[in-house]
Design a protein around this motif. Sequence first.
Motif, PDB file in Angstrom:
ATOM      1  N   TYR A 175       0.904  -1.245   0.055  1.00 51.86           N
ATOM      2  CA  TYR A 175       0.079  -0.052  -0.055  1.00 51.86           C
ATOM      3  C   TYR A 175       0.968   1.447  -0.059  1.00 51.86           C
ATOM      4  CZ  TYR A 175      -3.517  -3.086   1.337  1.00 51.86           C
ATOM      5  OH  TYR A 175      -4.510  -4.185   1.774  1.00 51.86           O
ATOM      6  N   ASN A 176       0.454   2.056  -1.020  1.00 49.92           N
ATOM      7  CA  ASN A 176       1.243   3.368  -0.845  1.00 49.92           C
ATOM      8  C   ASN A 176       0.585   4.288   0.296  1.00 49.92           C
ATOM      9  OD1 ASN A 176       2.788   3.040  -3.193  1.00 49.92           O
ATOM     10  ND2 ASN A 176       1.009   3.843  -4.585  1.00 49.92           N
ATOM     11  N   LEU A 177       1.388   5.150   0.569  1.00 50.34           N
ATOM     12  CA  LEU A 177       1.169   6.091   1.817  1.00 50.34           C
ATOM     13  C   LEU A 177       0.608   7.469   1.406  1.00 50.34           C
ATOM     14  CD1 LEU A 177       4.097   4.990   4.140  1.00 50.34           C
ATOM     15  CD2 LEU A 177       1.659   4.233   4.101  1.00 50.34           C
ATOM     16  N   GLN A 178      -0.510   7.957   1.932  1.00 49.81           N
ATOM     17  CA  GLN A 178      -1.102   9.094   1.340  1.00 49.81           C
ATOM     18  C   GLN A 178      -1.099  10.124   2.597  1.00 49.81           C
ATOM     19  OE1 GLN A 178      -5.354   9.196   0.255  1.00 49.81           O
ATOM     20  NE2 GLN A 178      -4.519   9.978  -1.610  1.00 49.81           N
ATOM     21  N   PRO A 179      -0.278  11.075   2.695  1.00 45.84           N
ATOM     22  CA  PRO A 179      -0.514  12.330   3.625  1.00 45.84           C
ATOM     23  C   PRO A 179      -1.557  13.051   3.477  1.00 45.84           C
ATOM     24  CG  PRO A 179       1.107  12.855   2.058  1.00 45.84           C
ATOM     25  CD  PRO A 179       0.787  11.304   1.752  1.00 45.84           C
ATOM     26  N   MET A 180      -2.082  13.287   4.594  1.00 50.62           N
ATOM     27  CA  MET A 180      -3.201  14.272   4.608  1.00 50.62           C
ATOM     28  C   MET A 180      -2.945  15.840   4.925  1.00 50.62           C
ATOM     29  SD  MET A 180      -6.099  12.168   4.048  1.00 50.62           S
ATOM     30  CE  MET A 180      -5.132  11.627   2.740  1.00 50.62           C
ATOM     31  N   ASN A 181      -4.009  16.549   4.701  1.00 53.16           N
ATOM     32  CA  ASN A 181      -3.643  17.831   5.027  1.00 53.16           C
ATOM     33  C   ASN A 181      -2.467  18.754   4.657  1.00 53.16           C
ATOM     34  OD1 ASN A 181      -6.170  17.855   6.646  1.00 53.16           O
ATOM     35  ND2 ASN A 181      -4.955  17.281   8.329  1.00 53.16           N
ATOM     36  N   VAL A 182      -2.223  18.410   3.142  1.00 55.02           N
ATOM     37  CA  VAL A 182      -1.084  18.962   2.544  1.00 55.02           C
ATOM     38  C   VAL A 182      -1.478  20.245   1.803  1.00 55.02           C
ATOM     39  CG1 VAL A 182       0.529  18.789   0.503  1.00 55.02           C
ATOM     40  CG2 VAL A 182      -0.059  16.592   1.880  1.00 55.02           C
ATOM     41  N   MET A 183      -0.837  21.385   2.353  1.00 57.02           N
ATOM     42  CA  MET A 183      -0.997  22.551   1.852  1.00 57.02           C
ATOM     43  C   MET A 183      -0.972  22.938   0.426  1.00 57.02           C
ATOM     44  SD  MET A 183      -2.491  25.593   2.099  1.00 57.02           S
ATOM     45  CE  MET A 183      -2.806  25.511   4.081  1.00 57.02           C
ATOM     46  N   VAL A 184      -1.893  23.342  -0.233  1.00 56.35           N
ATOM     47  CA  VAL A 184      -1.770  23.516  -1.834  1.00 56.35           C
ATOM     48  C   VAL A 184      -1.615  24.864  -2.161  1.00 56.35           C
ATOM     49  CG1 VAL A 184      -2.726  23.121  -4.085  1.00 56.35           C
ATOM     50  CG2 VAL A 184      -2.783  21.453  -2.394  1.00 56.35           C
ATOM     51  N   LYS A 185      -0.620  25.505  -2.571  1.00 54.93           N
ATOM     52  CA  LYS A 185      -0.477  26.999  -3.125  1.00 54.93           C
ATOM     53  C   LYS A 185      -0.362  27.041  -4.570  1.00 54.93           C
ATOM     54  CE  LYS A 185       1.607  28.740   1.101  1.00 54.93           C
ATOM     55  NZ  LYS A 185       2.791  29.406   1.745  1.00 54.93           N
ATOM     56  N   PRO A 219     -10.620  25.031  -8.007  1.00 55.29           N
ATOM     57  CA  PRO A 219     -10.885  25.596  -9.251  1.00 55.29           C
ATOM     58  C   PRO A 219      -9.778  26.611  -9.723  1.00 55.29           C
ATOM     59  CG  PRO A 219     -12.107  26.974  -7.394  1.00 55.29           C
ATOM     60  CD  PRO A 219     -11.324  25.702  -6.924  1.00 55.29           C
ATOM     61  N   LEU A 220      -9.246  26.420 -11.160  1.00 53.07           N
ATOM     62  CA  LEU A 220      -8.315  26.811 -11.650  1.00 53.07           C
ATOM     63  C   LEU A 220      -8.616  27.275 -13.173  1.00 53.07           C
ATOM     64  CD1 LEU A 220      -5.224  24.788 -10.702  1.00 53.07           C
ATOM     65  CD2 LEU A 220      -5.951  26.647  -9.286  1.00 53.07           C
ATOM     66  N   ARG A 221      -7.958  28.597 -13.434  1.00 51.40           N
ATOM     67  CA  ARG A 221      -8.113  28.815 -14.781  1.00 51.40           C
ATOM     68  C   ARG A 221      -7.431  28.029 -15.578  1.00 51.40           C
ATOM     69  NH1 ARG A 221      -7.107  35.433 -15.662  1.00 51.40           N
ATOM     70  NH2 ARG A 221      -9.286  36.292 -14.903  1.00 51.40           N
ATOM     71  N   PRO A 222      -7.792  27.660 -16.996  1.00 53.65           N
ATOM     72  CA  PRO A 222      -7.287  26.608 -17.586  1.00 53.65           C
ATOM     73  C   PRO A 222      -5.936  27.367 -18.088  1.00 53.65           C
ATOM     74  CG  PRO A 222      -9.405  27.019 -18.492  1.00 53.65           C
ATOM     75  CD  PRO A 222      -9.218  28.125 -17.352  1.00 53.65           C
ATOM     76  N   GLY A 223      -4.958  26.618 -18.399  1.00 54.40           N
ATOM     77  CA  GLY A 223      -3.618  26.849 -18.557  1.00 54.40           C
ATOM     78  C   GLY A 223      -2.660  26.435 -17.519  1.00 54.40           C
ATOM     79  N   LEU A 224      -1.145  27.215 -17.870  1.00 51.80           N
ATOM     80  CA  LEU A 224      -0.270  26.733 -16.679  1.00 51.80           C
ATOM     81  C   LEU A 224      -0.167  27.772 -15.323  1.00 51.80           C
ATOM     82  CD1 LEU A 224       2.850  26.935 -19.374  1.00 51.80           C
ATOM     83  CD2 LEU A 224       1.708  24.923 -18.061  1.00 51.80           C
ATOM     84  N   HIS A 225       0.047  26.920 -14.360  1.00 54.49           N
ATOM     85  CA  HIS A 225       0.056  27.425 -12.950  1.00 54.49           C
ATOM     86  C   HIS A 225       1.410  26.695 -12.444  1.00 54.49           C
ATOM     87  CE1 HIS A 225      -4.058  29.237 -13.180  1.00 54.49           C
ATOM     88  NE2 HIS A 225      -4.328  28.104 -13.964  1.00 54.49           N
ATOM     89  N   ARG A 226       1.855  27.463 -11.606  1.00 52.41           N
ATOM     90  CA  ARG A 226       2.884  26.940 -10.481  1.00 52.41           C
ATOM     91  C   ARG A 226       2.017  26.418  -9.166  1.00 52.41           C
ATOM     92  NH1 ARG A 226       8.328  27.570 -10.701  1.00 52.41           N
ATOM     93  NH2 ARG A 226       8.094  29.115 -12.214  1.00 52.41           N
ATOM     94  N   ALA A 227       2.237  25.345  -8.905  1.00 56.75           N
ATOM     95  CA  ALA A 227       1.823  24.709  -7.591  1.00 56.75           C
ATOM     96  C   ALA A 227       2.836  24.339  -6.783  1.00 56.75           C
ATOM     97  CB  ALA A 227       0.830  23.689  -7.990  1.00 56.75           C
ATOM     98  N   ARG A 228       2.627  24.520  -5.487  1.00 60.27           N
ATOM     99  CA  ARG A 228       3.504  24.309  -4.460  1.00 60.27           C
ATOM    100  C   ARG A 228       2.796  23.579  -3.392  1.00 60.27           C
ATOM    101  NH1 ARG A 228       8.381  26.249  -2.371  1.00 60.27           N
ATOM    102  NH2 ARG A 228       8.627  26.014   0.161  1.00 60.27           N
ATOM    103  N   PHE A 229       3.337  22.534  -2.842  1.00 59.88           N
ATOM    104  CA  PHE A 229       2.943  21.510  -1.841  1.00 59.88           C
ATOM    105  C   PHE A 229       3.803  21.705  -0.428  1.00 59.88           C
ATOM    106  CE2 PHE A 229       2.066  20.320  -6.036  1.00 59.88           C
ATOM    107  CZ  PHE A 229       0.489  20.204  -6.248  1.00 59.88           C
ATOM    108  N   GLU A 230       3.115  21.812   0.596  1.00 63.84           N
ATOM    109  CA  GLU A 230       3.871  22.200   1.902  1.00 63.84           C
ATOM    110  C   GLU A 230       3.078  21.073   2.998  1.00 63.84           C
ATOM    111  OE1 GLU A 230       3.809  26.096   2.754  1.00 63.84           O
ATOM    112  OE2 GLU A 230       5.375  26.650   1.190  1.00 63.84           O
ATOM    113  N   ARG A 231       4.010  20.649   4.075  1.00 70.24           N
ATOM    114  CA  ARG A 231       3.194  20.001   4.989  1.00 70.24           C
ATOM    115  C   ARG A 231       4.413  19.837   6.010  1.00 70.24           C
ATOM    116  NH1 ARG A 231       2.438  15.150   7.348  1.00 70.24           N
ATOM    117  NH2 ARG A 231       0.366  14.484   8.072  1.00 70.24           N
ATOM    118  N   PRO A 232       4.117  19.919   7.282  1.00 71.51           N
ATOM    119  CA  PRO A 232       5.282  19.800   8.200  1.00 71.51           C
ATOM    120  C   PRO A 232       5.692  18.427   8.107  1.00 71.51           C
ATOM    121  CG  PRO A 232       3.599  21.099   9.069  1.00 71.51           C
ATOM    122  CD  PRO A 232       2.978  20.412   7.977  1.00 71.51           C
TER     123      PRO A 232
END
Length: 747
Positions: free
Chosen positions: A620-630, A644-657
């Motif tokens: 089983y893979n491990l899935q962390p919860m409550n990962v902040m998405v920016k 919801p995002l506008r169609p097209g390119l975006h820079r996404a950042r994922f953070e969690r302690p």
Amino acid sequence: MNNMTRSVWRPVRFALLVVGMVGTSALMAATALVAPSAAQSPPTVAVAEKPRLAIRAIAATPAVTAQAKVDGTDNALMQIEQGADVQLLSAIEATRRFEIVARADLPSIIKEQDLTQSGNVNVLDPQAARAFQLAGARYVATLTISNYQEVVEKTELLNQFGTSKAERRTINLQAVLKIFDSTTGSLFRSTQVTLSESAVNEIMPGVEQKGVKTNVVLGAVAKKLASDVANAIADSLAPARVIGYTLGQITFNRSAESGVSAGQIYEVFVPGSAMIDPDTGEQLGAEEVHVGWARVTDAGARFSTAQAIEDRGIDRGAMLRLRTQGLPAGVDPNAKVTGSSASTPGAASTSASPSAPASAPAANAPTTNAPATNPPSATAPATTDPAAIAPAASAPIRMAIFVKQRPVSVAPEKVSVFEDLVSADSTGPGVQIIRREDLVNAVNRIAPAGPNAGTDLLGSEAVDRILSNQTSAVQLAAQMKADVILTASITALQRFKRHLDDPTTGTHTDVDQWTLVTTYGLIDGVTGASLAAGTVQSDYAKRDTPELKVEVDAIDVLLRDAASRIGAAVRATVADTRTRLAATPAADVMVKFSAVLADLSIPDVRTNEAGEYVVGANNYNLQPMNVMVKVDGVAMGAAPGAFPLRPGLHRARFERPGLEPMEMMVNAREGLEISVPLQFTPEGRANWQRDAVFFNDLKNGAVMRDAELIKVRAVADFLRQSNIRLDTTNVQNLNLGGQSIWWQLLQ
């Protein structure tokens, strides 16, 4: 219709916002632009013309030719050159990407044209050759053999029939492919082609052989050289494109004949921000933003198919590039995604190639004024003014204009003059001006976020940083509700003085000449893509004689000319792209993000009929919860979840302690699902290895001992405290075949 055409028909809306910046101060003005009538018809999708390509004859360098003659291999080298020459045209034609024009066979064509001119051919025949009618070629390709080595190894082998003679012939060859843009004479792409081919011949005892069987290697080298060069040209000028994407299966426009084979790994890109040389203003193409990986499953006669391994926004029109070294570390080779394209068929045909230089519209390349004794006119031609073409739309147009000053030789107060001139020349009626406080607030909100975090940039530096990044530019436009952002910059000012005192002719003159260089860029506020960009050079000269002295503010004259030509370029771009820009921003699409711990999993442990805990075959893979998405510097919420995002390119950042932050570019489309691989911090990984290292020694079917069950419970406590869940997506019933210990411990 040029290469900026979009497949979606939408009425035009623009927003205009003007800011002149000196140091950290922002001077803002607004101006107007005209929207076309809503009664216009949707544009038809035009079939792009194939670029014309001229191939020069393959030749070795003089030094290589001379060395081959010394070694006695000059005839073999000549066979390779001539053989590859003939096959190269066929190989390029097989790509179906180019219109080939004759260059190597030009003498034969000239002779046919001469025959027509001699009077021996009916000149009225429409199929007769015509002089001075040769087709031009946008690109010219040359191939030069820079290294050639032929190695022959001979030996004698003892076998049951006696002693046989064996020979291995190896040819090592390096060549340099250069592709020139004939319209500018500049080198567009240069790449090296390297190959090595061998052939073995064994002569059995008592066998008489005539001829050299190892000569077959010459044909193999010529064929391989032609194939590699044809593929390199195609990948440079017309990279492979996604023409269909359904349930994880990619269909792309490359065939087996062009070198595609099952099992190959391709990286998938989409065009990003336009790249413009800051010194010359030359458009260098566009960034290539990674959106996925794919493995070829079938190579067909006209197209090929591949299975997507990773999908960060694969869509029609995306580019594919072969990766000979295989998948990079961290990408699961067994992963399969099931996404589908969100764009309409035919969209790919209208997108611009980010690799090949696009033909810029006339508005993007203003001509250079020659020095004049009179001030240049600031009046733009009426034919380029969109205000004369269509009435203003009911909805006002919103455009942001940022005017910047670079050289200290231009007085700061001239920035506001340039600002007013650019505003007046770029716009028309039907424009809503964005208030100055809205602009300042938007810049201040964006500056400390995303890629600008921690820079403490203010004023012009902050705006430069924001607009240099596609996602930040889109975010800034969204904050201002601007459809278009126009930037204009005073880049350089030079002054030349010439004095002539010729007593013999009685000529006494003093000439002052000024050259002002300004740059501009027009950015789509919806996608962040560059709509137009260019450099304007304005020149003004005045001459004083003993009888006449001229006093004029040359800077004002130059600014008026630059603003006039920038305005004409902007108006022409608006008129040209009005059928491609939206009256309202594209509707948001829902993108689902989830996270998984990279390279970490736990084995399945279930009870058997005897009540013992047995190691299962699944992991089983491990899935962390409550990962902040920016996204683009703005916090959207916690993953797993859809946003919801506008169609097209975006820079996404994922953070969690406890986990290392991760950034990636995503190409948002409806229904896109992205699983983000995250890693523990060094401290978190140490804790995991302390509790879970014993998993490495467990074997499928083994009965767990009490000591191991204690460790399993410790791992379960760690996962529960860390808010990490098991990814049971592929398991329909967690308790099928016996109750899972993880179900007992983690529920």
